[in-house]
Write an enzyme that holds these catalytic residues in place. Structure first.
Site, PDB file in Angstrom:
ATOM      1  CG  ASN A 193      70.858  40.055  72.252  1.00  0.00           C
ATOM      2  OD1 ASN A 193      69.677  39.941  71.977  1.00  0.00           O
ATOM      3  ND2 ASN A 193      71.812  40.081  71.345  1.00  0.00           N
TER       4      ASN A 193
ATOM      5  CG  ASP B 209      63.422  38.211  61.938  1.00  0.00           C
ATOM      6  OD1 ASP B 209      62.579  37.324  61.699  1.00  0.00           O
ATOM      7  OD2 ASP B 209      63.941  38.351  63.054  1.00  0.00           O
TER       8      ASP B 209
ATOM      9  CG  HIS C 211      67.522  39.773  69.292  1.00  0.00           C
ATOM     10  ND1 HIS C 211      68.625  38.961  69.297  1.00  0.00           N
ATOM     11  CD2 HIS C 211      66.495  38.974  68.942  1.00  0.00           C
ATOM     12  CE1 HIS C 211      68.285  37.737  68.968  1.00  0.00           C
ATOM     13  NE2 HIS C 211      66.993  37.713  68.750  1.00  0.00           N
TER      14      HIS C 211
ATOM     15  CD  GLU D  11      71.435  40.727  67.444  1.00  0.00           C
ATOM     16  OE1 GLU D  11      70.971  40.770  68.593  1.00  0.00           O
ATOM     17  OE2 GLU D  11      71.915  39.687  66.952  1.00  0.00           O
TER      18      GLU D  11
HETATM   19  C1  GLP Z   1      65.578  34.895  66.675  1.00  0.00           C
HETATM   20  C2  GLP Z   1      64.458  35.657  65.972  1.00  0.00           C
HETATM   21  C3  GLP Z   1      63.623  36.450  66.956  1.00  0.00           C
HETATM   22  C4  GLP Z   1      63.256  35.568  68.126  1.00  0.00           C
HETATM   23  C5  GLP Z   1      64.486  35.137  68.848  1.00  0.00           C
HETATM   24  C6  GLP Z   1      64.228  34.320  70.096  1.00  0.00           C
HETATM   25  O1  GLP Z   1      66.702  35.642  66.850  1.00  0.00           O
HETATM   26  N1  GLP Z   1      64.925  36.539  64.964  1.00  0.00           N
HETATM   27  O2  GLP Z   1      62.478  36.957  66.294  1.00  0.00           O
HETATM   28  O3  GLP Z   1      62.389  36.263  68.997  1.00  0.00           O
HETATM   29  O4  GLP Z   1      65.246  34.365  67.945  1.00  0.00           O
HETATM   30  O5  GLP Z   1      64.132  32.979  69.763  1.00  0.00           O
HETATM   31  P1  GLP Z   1      63.525  31.869  70.703  1.00  0.00           P
HETATM   32  O6  GLP Z   1      62.043  32.068  70.654  1.00  0.00           O
HETATM   33  O7  GLP Z   1      63.933  30.578  70.058  1.00  0.00           O
HETATM   34  O8  GLP Z   1      64.094  32.066  72.068  1.00  0.00           O
END
Ligand code: GLP
Length: 245
Positions: free
Chosen positions: A136, A67, A138, A143
């Site tokens: 959440n 993304d 995702h 989402e």
């Molecule tokens: C963002 C990214 C996701 C990632 C998520 C969790 O939203 N788009 O790909 O998995 O954050 O982030 P973290 O690893 O900092 O908890």
């Protein structure tokens, strides 16, 4: 689903990196699907170290990222392109032309989504997709929704994701509210999925996503239907599922 429980973030990162290492050693022209967020940083550090030590060669690897934020160009220090350059690509020998992320600054986002999906398909699909997990549920920026989006598309980020991401920006108004992300279908087509998770804050969503019903309100739950998924977590994130794995 295979669950690999590790002691802490350090061990989780080593395990995730070793799965990526094995993929590239066994198929030097692998297509890797990569993720951002704080979770994979340690795994990328290990890969960079192992590259320096001569254990792995990335010259024939292609990468596609999950993304990108809409509105941030490559040079923005919070763009996912910048993140990947800083944490991995600048430290290994992957050719620039083998690196692909969706662009956050095109005029025609629908065309960008389609061309991203076409690019992945033309590479022959993703051999190994690395994922983190949002609080959440995702994955990428898919989402919670009323359905599982199939291909690369644009999304409005939820308030909880915006709040979670604000730690990286000076002020809340700077946090992007939209992103372009691989779809659930794009992710599900990967031959292998490795999802990394750590910390007590993820324990509840780990339980819901992988031991609850498969529902689009918890996008990661779809992974229960993928034939080749490895969930690598530390003790804290696996706390609520340790008697079931
Ligand atoms: C963002 C990214 C996701 C990632 C998520 C969790 O939203 N788009 O790909 O998995 O954050 O982030 P973290 O690893 O900092 O908890």
């Amino acid at each position: 689903m295979l669950f690999i429980k590790t002691k802490d973030y350090t061990q989780m990162s080593q395990k995730v990196a070793s799965l990526l290492l094995a993929q590239v050693i066994s198929k030097p022209d692998s297509v890797l699907g990569l993720a951002t967020g704080s979770t994979p940083i340690g795994a990328y550090e290990n890969l960079a170290k192992w590259y320096t030590e001569g254990l792995v060669d990335f010259s024939r690897v292609h990468t596609v990222n999950l993304d990108e934020y809409m509105g941030l160009d490559k040079e923005h220090n919070q763009s996912y392109y910048y993140f990947m350059k800083k944490n991995l690509f600048s430290k290994i020998n992957i050719p620039d032309e083998n690196i692909k992320l969706p662009s956050g600054v095109v005029k025609d986002f629908d065309a960008e989504c389609l061309s991203y999906e076409t690019y992945i398909n033309a590479l022959g699909g993703i051999d190994l997709q690395l994922l983190g997990l949002g609080h959440n549920g995702h994955i990428g920026f898919n989402e919670p929704a009323s359905d599982f989006p199939n291909i690369t598309h644009c999304v409005n980020l939820t308030e909880s994701t915006i709040q979670a991401n604000k730690r990286f920006f000076e002020k809340i108004e700077d946090v992007p509210t939209k992103a372009i992300t691989m779809g659930i279908g794009t992710i599900m087509k990967a031959k292998c999925v490795v999802l990394a998770v750590n910390g007590i804050g993820k324990a509840e969503i780990v339980q819901k996503a992988f031991f609850g019903p498969v529902v689009p309100s918890i996008p990661a739950s779809i992974l229960q239907f993928h034939p080749n998924v490895i969930i690598v977590g530390d003790e804290e994130s696996f706390q609520l599922i340790s008697d079931r794995i």
